[in-house]
Design an enzyme around this catalytic site. Structure first.
Site, PDB file in Angstrom:
ATOM      1  N   ASP A   1      35.782  59.047  23.456  1.00  0.00           N
ATOM      2  CA  ASP A   1      36.598  59.971  22.662  1.00  0.00           C
ATOM      3  C   ASP A   1      36.143  60.089  21.206  1.00  0.00           C
ATOM      4  O   ASP A   1      36.840  60.691  20.391  1.00  0.00           O
ATOM      5  CB  ASP A   1      38.079  59.576  22.729  1.00  0.00           C
ATOM      6  CG  ASP A   1      38.336  58.191  22.157  1.00  0.00           C
ATOM      7  OD1 ASP A   1      37.428  57.345  22.239  1.00  0.00           O
ATOM      8  OD2 ASP A   1      39.442  57.955  21.649  1.00  0.00           O
TER       9      ASP A   1
ATOM     10  N   LYS B   1      40.184  55.790  13.900  1.00  0.00           N
ATOM     11  CA  LYS B   1      38.820  55.408  13.602  1.00  0.00           C
ATOM     12  C   LYS B   1      37.932  56.601  13.923  1.00  0.00           C
ATOM     13  O   LYS B   1      38.342  57.499  14.647  1.00  0.00           O
ATOM     14  CB  LYS B   1      38.412  54.149  14.345  1.00  0.00           C
ATOM     15  CG  LYS B   1      38.595  54.138  15.832  1.00  0.00           C
ATOM     16  CD  LYS B   1      38.241  52.745  16.317  1.00  0.00           C
ATOM     17  CE  LYS B   1      38.238  52.653  17.817  1.00  0.00           C
ATOM     18  NZ  LYS B   1      39.539  52.281  18.357  1.00  0.00           N
TER      19      LYS B   1
ATOM     20  N   ASP C   1      35.721  57.903  18.721  1.00  0.00           N
ATOM     21  CA  ASP C   1      36.241  57.146  17.576  1.00  0.00           C
ATOM     22  C   ASP C   1      35.454  55.869  17.303  1.00  0.00           C
ATOM     23  O   ASP C   1      35.590  55.275  16.247  1.00  0.00           O
ATOM     24  CB  ASP C   1      37.748  56.866  17.715  1.00  0.00           C
ATOM     25  CG  ASP C   1      38.115  56.117  18.970  1.00  0.00           C
ATOM     26  OD1 ASP C   1      37.207  55.796  19.764  1.00  0.00           O
ATOM     27  OD2 ASP C   1      39.313  55.855  19.178  1.00  0.00           O
ATOM     28  N   ARG C   2      34.627  55.435  18.254  1.00  0.00           N
ATOM     29  CA  ARG C   2      33.839  54.220  18.016  1.00  0.00           C
ATOM     30  C   ARG C   2      32.431  54.568  17.544  1.00  0.00           C
ATOM     31  O   ARG C   2      31.961  55.685  17.783  1.00  0.00           O
ATOM     32  CB  ARG C   2      33.708  53.413  19.305  1.00  0.00           C
ATOM     33  CG  ARG C   2      35.009  52.885  19.800  1.00  0.00           C
ATOM     34  CD  ARG C   2      34.805  51.965  20.977  1.00  0.00           C
ATOM     35  NE  ARG C   2      36.085  51.391  21.344  1.00  0.00           N
ATOM     36  CZ  ARG C   2      36.236  50.254  21.998  1.00  0.00           C
ATOM     37  NH1 ARG C   2      35.174  49.570  22.381  1.00  0.00           N
ATOM     38  NH2 ARG C   2      37.439  49.789  22.289  1.00  0.00           N
TER      39      ARG C   2
ATOM     40  N   LYS D   1      47.765  59.386  24.796  1.00  0.00           N
ATOM     41  CA  LYS D   1      48.499  58.718  23.720  1.00  0.00           C
ATOM     42  C   LYS D   1      49.082  59.742  22.774  1.00  0.00           C
ATOM     43  O   LYS D   1      48.538  60.842  22.610  1.00  0.00           O
ATOM     44  CB  LYS D   1      47.626  57.702  23.009  1.00  0.00           C
ATOM     45  CG  LYS D   1      46.677  58.240  22.003  1.00  0.00           C
ATOM     46  CD  LYS D   1      45.988  57.086  21.279  1.00  0.00           C
ATOM     47  CE  LYS D   1      44.942  57.650  20.349  1.00  0.00           C
ATOM     48  NZ  LYS D   1      44.332  56.671  19.489  1.00  0.00           N
TER      49      LYS D   1
ATOM     50  N   SER E   1      39.227  56.382  26.206  1.00  0.00           N
ATOM     51  CA  SER E   1      38.245  55.872  25.259  1.00  0.00           C
ATOM     52  C   SER E   1      36.930  55.474  25.906  1.00  0.00           C
ATOM     53  O   SER E   1      36.282  56.277  26.547  1.00  0.00           O
ATOM     54  CB  SER E   1      38.865  54.708  24.496  1.00  0.00           C
ATOM     55  OG  SER E   1      38.043  54.348  23.436  1.00  0.00           O
ATOM     56  N   HIS E   2      36.589  54.198  25.788  1.00  0.00           N
ATOM     57  CA  HIS E   2      35.295  53.705  26.270  1.00  0.00           C
ATOM     58  C   HIS E   2      35.338  53.353  27.753  1.00  0.00           C
ATOM     59  O   HIS E   2      34.312  52.981  28.324  1.00  0.00           O
ATOM     60  CB  HIS E   2      34.914  52.468  25.473  1.00  0.00           C
ATOM     61  CG  HIS E   2      36.009  51.444  25.486  1.00  0.00           C
ATOM     62  ND1 HIS E   2      37.182  51.638  24.811  1.00  0.00           N
ATOM     63  CD2 HIS E   2      36.122  50.271  26.122  1.00  0.00           C
ATOM     64  CE1 HIS E   2      37.982  50.603  25.027  1.00  0.00           C
ATOM     65  NE2 HIS E   2      37.371  49.757  25.817  1.00  0.00           N
TER      66      HIS E   2
ATOM     67  N   ARG F   1      46.952  53.733  29.475  1.00  0.00           N
ATOM     68  CA  ARG F   1      45.659  53.830  30.172  1.00  0.00           C
ATOM     69  C   ARG F   1      45.812  53.288  31.571  1.00  0.00           C
ATOM     70  O   ARG F   1      46.257  52.147  31.766  1.00  0.00           O
ATOM     71  CB  ARG F   1      44.579  53.020  29.455  1.00  0.00           C
ATOM     72  CG  ARG F   1      44.062  53.752  28.269  1.00  0.00           C
ATOM     73  CD  ARG F   1      42.858  53.082  27.677  1.00  0.00           C
ATOM     74  NE  ARG F   1      42.742  53.579  26.319  1.00  0.00           N
ATOM     75  CZ  ARG F   1      41.952  53.077  25.404  1.00  0.00           C
ATOM     76  NH1 ARG F   1      41.174  52.053  25.685  1.00  0.00           N
ATOM     77  NH2 ARG F   1      41.913  53.592  24.196  1.00  0.00           N
TER      78      ARG F   1
ATOM     79  N   ASP G   1      31.587  56.685  21.432  1.00  0.00           N
ATOM     80  CA  ASP G   1      32.181  56.402  22.748  1.00  0.00           C
ATOM     81  C   ASP G   1      32.817  57.637  23.375  1.00  0.00           C
ATOM     82  O   ASP G   1      32.653  58.749  22.881  1.00  0.00           O
ATOM     83  CB  ASP G   1      33.220  55.282  22.623  1.00  0.00           C
ATOM     84  CG  ASP G   1      34.448  55.747  21.863  1.00  0.00           C
ATOM     85  OD1 ASP G   1      34.300  56.633  21.003  1.00  0.00           O
ATOM     86  OD2 ASP G   1      35.552  55.237  22.133  1.00  0.00           O
TER      87      ASP G   1
ATOM     88  N   SER H   1      35.617  45.893  17.306  1.00  0.00           N
ATOM     89  CA  SER H   1      35.413  46.661  18.530  1.00  0.00           C
ATOM     90  C   SER H   1      34.737  48.005  18.241  1.00  0.00           C
ATOM     91  O   SER H   1      35.101  49.022  18.815  1.00  0.00           O
ATOM     92  CB  SER H   1      36.740  46.866  19.245  1.00  0.00           C
ATOM     93  OG  SER H   1      37.683  47.463  18.375  1.00  0.00           O
TER      94      SER H   1
HETATM   95  C1  G16 Z   1      41.357  50.529  21.138  1.00  0.00           C
HETATM   96  C2  G16 Z   1      42.142  50.325  19.870  1.00  0.00           C
HETATM   97  C3  G16 Z   1      41.410  49.381  18.973  1.00  0.00           C
HETATM   98  C4  G16 Z   1      41.090  48.093  19.687  1.00  0.00           C
HETATM   99  C5  G16 Z   1      40.331  48.390  20.973  1.00  0.00           C
HETATM  100  C6  G16 Z   1      40.142  47.158  21.822  1.00  0.00           C
HETATM  101  O1  G16 Z   1      40.177  51.194  20.857  1.00  0.00           O
HETATM  102  O2  G16 Z   1      42.350  51.540  19.197  1.00  0.00           O
HETATM  103  O3  G16 Z   1      42.224  49.142  17.867  1.00  0.00           O
HETATM  104  O4  G16 Z   1      40.336  47.266  18.870  1.00  0.00           O
HETATM  105  O5  G16 Z   1      41.065  49.302  21.744  1.00  0.00           O
HETATM  106  O6  G16 Z   1      41.385  46.676  22.171  1.00  0.00           O
HETATM  107  P1  G16 Z   1      41.529  45.500  23.216  1.00  0.00           P
HETATM  108  O7  G16 Z   1      40.753  44.358  22.616  1.00  0.00           O
HETATM  109  O8  G16 Z   1      43.008  45.257  23.278  1.00  0.00           O
HETATM  110  O9  G16 Z   1      40.915  45.947  24.514  1.00  0.00           O
HETATM  111  P2  G16 Z   1      39.739  52.443  21.725  1.00  0.00           P
HETATM  112  O10 G16 Z   1      38.414  52.850  21.163  1.00  0.00           O
HETATM  113  O11 G16 Z   1      39.665  51.917  23.124  1.00  0.00           O
HETATM  114  O12 G16 Z   1      40.824  53.442  21.531  1.00  0.00           O
END
Ligand code: G16
Length: 543
Positions: free
Chosen positions: A279, A376, A281-282, A126, A113-114, A22, A277, A365
């Site tokens: 993508d 997720k 997954d959240r 990824k 993602s978010h 990212r 979010d 998260s």
């Molecule tokens: C990603 C990971 C999650 C993680 C989150 C926050 O989510 O897939 O497992 O909990 O980031 O990570 P960090 O605390 O290191 O910022 P996503 O939704 O961003 O792909």
């Protein structure tokens, strides 16, 4: 049209973080930046040659250009076939569904993602492996190593493939199939959940609002909630994916889904609210004037799994990331199921899921999912809740409060300090870690410290060890303070502070979360010398 080999030089910052690579869009748009990373993936995963690759992303700025580049490179690297979502779109869970359903050799998912999008926002990529899940650390490290020694990449000179409708194309000998991004995913959801019961719920006047945050879940939510389940049109808001997410932060939490939260907290607000979010997954789950923490959501999903057709009689264990509250542990204990504590990052659930040790997994998260895929899954969690609500015919608040009365309540909050100075953040963690051994046995904020360490995880399936996964202070009464540096930020460092306190007495379960946790929060700030070292007297985001 011909195959070209293009000379390049390595970048030194292509190590994937918590979830893929990212960076800012401007970094990704530097000449050869994306190409180098994609070539490093193709060089590191030999099964892709002659195999099938899934490609798609969350529709953020640069998504389409990146898709076209990947298609040209896939052809030049001998990939047999590419399944690409229409308009280059695929939610992360849908990509996982496709990889598994069509038994492909992996997928490239384009998303940050978010994180915010647009020309000044973030982008990401990824690689997911043949099980549909994020590449494990051993593979992301191999990709990173390859990225550091690249001298060239391969690309086919070819005009853009029209991605706006389903169809079959070829570049060189590589087949490109543009597919509907929603269908396969929606079909799987129909297999798992009782769509008839949920339809009845809506017929009975149940009111829901789903905020797609102008991100990828819009088309999925329109199709599943409004078309297949009959929720009234307008149930889904902000349903059109936009390259900049409408200028907002596509993060489904109390701070960023403000419109949804305001509506759910209004006097005559809907019965149920949810958001997803960038993508897809959240997820965030809300009842009328009620917020369900992601940690509680996981526990409730586990406790109510017998109500859901896809899981009835089949539930194995559960896993949660280390900073996620222990609410699910209590349910697992009662049900006699295995419960695992993994480092933050969905990739750590993959082995447990593949080995059949767990059915459900989740993170604080705003992520939860099951063994149906290896990511997720935001809408899956929403449908799970709808299925529970349809069966139990109670409000979200009633269901959660009943759960607390039975299993106890884990008061839980996360305080994020975003974009702080990297050196200051690292200094804080070093200072804190040095103190940990002396804390054990001391009484702090009214409780005795049972353990204080830097979390290290040994994968129970393959024995691999992941160190430095967060500093934790655990108390004899079950309370915990955890400090972690985020692995998904792109500016400076983001410090996450996670605070938890267990309360078994129903008479004490209705306090305000921040008040209930105030002594622990204060202690956490003091131990880390947080205000002095970061120059911040307030977190950026509280969830
Ligand atoms: C990603 C990971 C999650 C993680 C989150 C926050 O989510 O897939 O497992 O909990 O980031 O990570 P960090 O605390 O290191 O910022 P996503 O939704 O961003 O792909």
């Amino acid at each position: 049209m011909e195959m070209r080999t293009i000379a390049t030089t390595p970048f030194d910052d292509q190590r994937p973080g918590t979830s893929g690579l990212r960076k800012t869009v401007s970094r990704f748009r530097q000449p050869n930046y994306l190409e180098n990373f994609v070539q490093a993936v193709f060089d590191t995963v030999p099964t892709l040659k002659g195999g099938t690759l899934v490609v798609g992303g969350d529709g953020r700025f640069y998504n389409r250009e990146a898709c076209q580049t990947i298609l040209r490179m896939a052809a030049a690297n001998g990939i047999g076939k590419v399944l690409v979502g229409r308009d280059g779109l695929l939610s992360t869970p849908a990509a996982s569904v496709l990889i598994r359903k069509y038994q492909t050799q992996g997928g490239l998912i384009l998303s940050a993602s978010h994180n915010p999008g647009g020309p000044d926002g973030d982008f990401g990529i990824k690689f997911n492996t043949a099980n549909g899940g994020p590449a494990p650390e051993s593979l992301t490290e191999a990709i990173y190593a390859r990225s550091k020694s690249l001298t060239e990449y391969r690309l086919f000179d070819h005009p853009d493939i029209p991605l706006y409708e389903a169809g079959l194309f070829t570049i060189g000998t590589t087949q490109i199939e543009v597919i509907d991004p929603v269908n396969d995913y929606a079909e799987l959801m129909e297999e798992l959940f009782d769509f008839d019961a949920i339809r009845e719920l809506f017929i009975g006047g149940f009111r829901m609002r789903f905020d797609a945050m102008h991100a990828i879940t819009g088309p999925y939510a329109h199709e599943i909630l409004e078309r297949r389940l009959g929720a009234p049109i307008g149930t889904v808001i902000r349903g059109e994916p936009l390259p900049d997410f409408g200028g907002h932060h596509p993060d489904p939490n109390l701070a960023h889904a403000t419109e949804l939260v305001a509506e759910l907290y209004s006097e005559h607000g809907p019965d149920f609210g949810a958001a997803s979010d960038g993508d897809g997954d959240r997820n965030m789950i809300l009842g009328h004037q009620f917020f369900v923490t992601p940690s509680d959501s996981l526990a409730l999903i586990l406790a109510n799994a017998e109500l859901v057709p896809g899981y009835r009689g089949k539930v194995r264990g559960v896993a949660r990331s280390m900073p996620t509250s222990g609410a699910a542990d209590k349910v697992a204990e009662t049900l006699g199921l295995e419960c695992f504590e993994t480092p933050t990052g969905w990739k750590f659930f993959g082995n447990l899921l593949d080995a059949g040790r767990i059915s459900f997994c989740g993170e604080e998260s705003f992520g939860s999912s099951s063994d149906h895929i290896r990511e997720k899954d935001g809408l899956w969690a929403v449908l799970f809740w709808l299925n529970i609500l349809a069966e139990r015919q109670q409000s979200v608040a009633e269901i959660v409060k009943q759960h607390w009365a039975e299993y106890g309540r884990s008061y839980y909050t996360r305080h994020d300090y975003e974009a702080i100075d990297l050196a200051a953040a690292q200094g804080l963690m070093t200072h804190l870690e040095a103190q940990l051994p002396d804390l054990v046995g001391k009484t702090l904020a009214g409780a005795r410290v049972a353990y204080a360490d830097n979390f290290s995880y040994t994968d129970p399936v393959d024995g691999s060890v992941s160190k430095n996964q967060g500093l934790r202070i655990g108390f004899e009464d079950g309370s915990r303070i955890i400090y972690r540096l985020s692995g998904t930020g792109t500016v400076g460092a983001t410090l996450r502070l996670y605070i938890e306190k267990y309360e078994a007495d129903p008479a004490q379960q209705n306090q305000d979360t921040q008040q209930a946790l105030a002594p622990l929060i204060q202690l956490a700030l003091e131990l880390a010398e947080l205000p002095q070292r970061t120059g911040r007297d307030m977190p950026t985001v509280i969830t």
